[in-house]
Design an enzyme around this catalytic site. Structure first.
Site, mmCIF file in Angstrom:
data_model
loop_
_atom_site.group_PDB
_atom_site.id
_atom_site.type_symbol
_atom_site.label_atom_id
_atom_site.label_comp_id
_atom_site.label_asym_id
_atom_site.label_seq_id
_atom_site.Cartn_x
_atom_site.Cartn_y
_atom_site.Cartn_z
ATOM 1 N N GLU A 137 13.557 3.849 0.007
ATOM 2 C CA GLU A 137 12.899 4.427 1.177
ATOM 3 C C GLU A 137 13.695 4.126 2.443
ATOM 4 O O GLU A 137 13.131 3.834 3.480
ATOM 5 C CB GLU A 137 11.465 3.877 1.302
ATOM 6 C CG GLU A 137 10.667 3.885 0.030
ATOM 7 C CD GLU A 137 10.631 5.238 -0.675
ATOM 8 O OE1 GLU A 137 11.035 6.252 -0.065
ATOM 9 O OE2 GLU A 137 10.237 5.276 -1.833
ATOM 10 N N PHE A 169 0.845 -1.198 0.000
ATOM 11 C CA PHE A 169 0.000 0.000 0.000
ATOM 12 C C PHE A 169 0.879 1.246 0.000
ATOM 13 O O PHE A 169 1.779 1.392 0.826
ATOM 14 C CB PHE A 169 -0.904 0.003 1.245
ATOM 15 C CG PHE A 169 -1.772 1.237 1.333
ATOM 16 C CD1 PHE A 169 -2.891 1.371 0.537
ATOM 17 C CD2 PHE A 169 -1.438 2.274 2.205
ATOM 18 C CE1 PHE A 169 -3.673 2.517 0.597
ATOM 19 C CE2 PHE A 169 -2.214 3.423 2.276
ATOM 20 C CZ PHE A 169 -3.334 3.549 1.466
ATOM 21 N N GLY A 170 0.610 2.169 -0.937
ATOM 22 C CA GLY A 170 1.347 3.428 -1.006
ATOM 23 C C GLY A 170 0.432 4.593 -0.693
ATOM 24 O O GLY A 170 -0.708 4.642 -1.172
ATOM 25 N N TYR A 171 0.932 5.523 0.102
ATOM 26 C CA TYR A 171 0.118 6.682 0.513
ATOM 27 C C TYR A 171 0.822 8.010 0.201
ATOM 28 O O TYR A 171 0.238 9.077 0.403
ATOM 29 C CB TYR A 171 -0.168 6.619 2.022
ATOM 30 C CG TYR A 171 1.092 6.511 2.836
ATOM 31 C CD1 TYR A 171 1.840 7.633 3.169
ATOM 32 C CD2 TYR A 171 1.583 5.253 3.212
ATOM 33 C CE1 TYR A 171 3.036 7.518 3.859
ATOM 34 C CE2 TYR A 171 2.775 5.136 3.898
ATOM 35 C CZ TYR A 171 3.486 6.261 4.215
ATOM 36 O OH TYR A 171 4.674 6.153 4.881
ATOM 37 N N GLY A 172 2.076 7.945 -0.244
ATOM 38 C CA GLY A 172 2.834 9.169 -0.527
ATOM 39 C C GLY A 172 3.259 9.168 -1.984
ATOM 40 O O GLY A 172 2.418 9.021 -2.881
ATOM 41 N N SER A 173 4.561 9.269 -2.197
ATOM 42 C CA SER A 173 5.039 9.318 -3.591
ATOM 43 C C SER A 173 4.706 8.037 -4.350
ATOM 44 O O SER A 173 4.617 8.046 -5.577
ATOM 45 C CB SER A 173 6.546 9.575 -3.625
ATOM 46 O OG SER A 173 7.224 8.555 -2.930
HETATM 47 C C1 BEZ Z 1 4.410 5.636 0.112
HETATM 48 O O1 BEZ Z 1 3.670 4.837 0.670
HETATM 49 O O2 BEZ Z 1 4.033 6.310 -0.834
HETATM 50 C C2 BEZ Z 1 5.783 5.774 0.618
HETATM 51 C C3 BEZ Z 1 6.174 5.134 1.731
HETATM 52 C C4 BEZ Z 1 7.455 5.292 2.193
HETATM 53 C C5 BEZ Z 1 8.320 6.096 1.548
HETATM 54 C C6 BEZ Z 1 7.923 6.735 0.420
HETATM 55 C C7 BEZ Z 1 6.650 6.566 -0.071
#
Ligand code: BEZ
Length: 193
Positions: free
Chosen positions: A99, A24-28
């Site tokens: 990361e 699951f991604g929540y940022g970039s």
């Molecule tokens: C993400 O979930 O988008 C993410 C998580 C850790 C580092 C960078 C992005």
């Protein structure tokens, strides 16, 4: 610190033996997938909220002027919207490196927009990592983001890409959108935010 984070992540063996794992991604990761994936689906996780509380001195800032990037923090009942990727275990080696600045893998339930769910992984940066900056007002966060830039580009670009990607998904995030409004005000003072 970086090496320690990578080593901890590599000991996270919950999905050992699985040919494919949901991330699951929540940022970039919502808007930038520089890795191969088998499937990509809008998704959410419950009990977590997105916050620009993680410092970035290697991607979106420098050691002298760290930027701020997203992490998630626990909040009862909260829903964090993002994007899930079905990937092979080898891809985690790449992501552990990308990361490496304090993000640890955690297992979580990932819910898809059709109501189905699965167990998968998410990277989180908690208050125990050295780069963690913690809470600040959204205006102060915007001021810090407006000033910061690093090898991956201006910190503001990260925030604006994320806000855009969330809108494209049809999702709102009051924290992200408030920082975006402050950033617009800071770059065009005198206009209505
Ligand atoms: C993400 O979930 O988008 C993410 C998580 C850790 C580092 C960078 C992005």
């Amino acid at each position: 610190m970086d090496a320690a984070t990578i080593a901890i992540n590599q000991r996270m063996n919950k999905f050992d033996g699985h040919a494919q794992v949901w991330l699951f991604g929540y940022g970039s990761l919502i808007y930038k997938a520089d890795f191969p994936y088998i499937a990509r689906r809008p998704a959410s996780i419950t009990g977590w909220t997105r916050r620009f509380w993680q410092g970035s001195h290697d991607h979106r800032g420098t050691p002298m002027a760290p930027g701020r990037v997203a992490t998630i923090v626990p909040q009862a009942g909260a829903i964090c919207d993002g994007m899930a990727y079905l990937i092979t275990p080898e891809v985690f080696a790449h992501l552990d490196h990308r990361e490496k600045n304090g993000y640890l893998r955690l297992s979580t339930v990932i819910s898809f927009d059709d109501g189905s769910s699965t167990e998968g992984l998410v990277y989180i940066a908690n208050e125990e990592n050295a780069a963690f900056l913690g809470a600040a007002s959204e205006l102060d966060i915007a001021r810090q983001i407006a000033r910061a830039a690093g090898p991956s580009g201006p910190n503001s670009e990260y925030l604006l890409h994320l806000a855009h990607a969330l809108r494209e998904l049809g999702k709102t995030d009051p924290h992200v959108f408030a920082i975006e409004r402050h950033l617009a005000q800071l770059s065009h003072p005198g206009t209505a935010g």
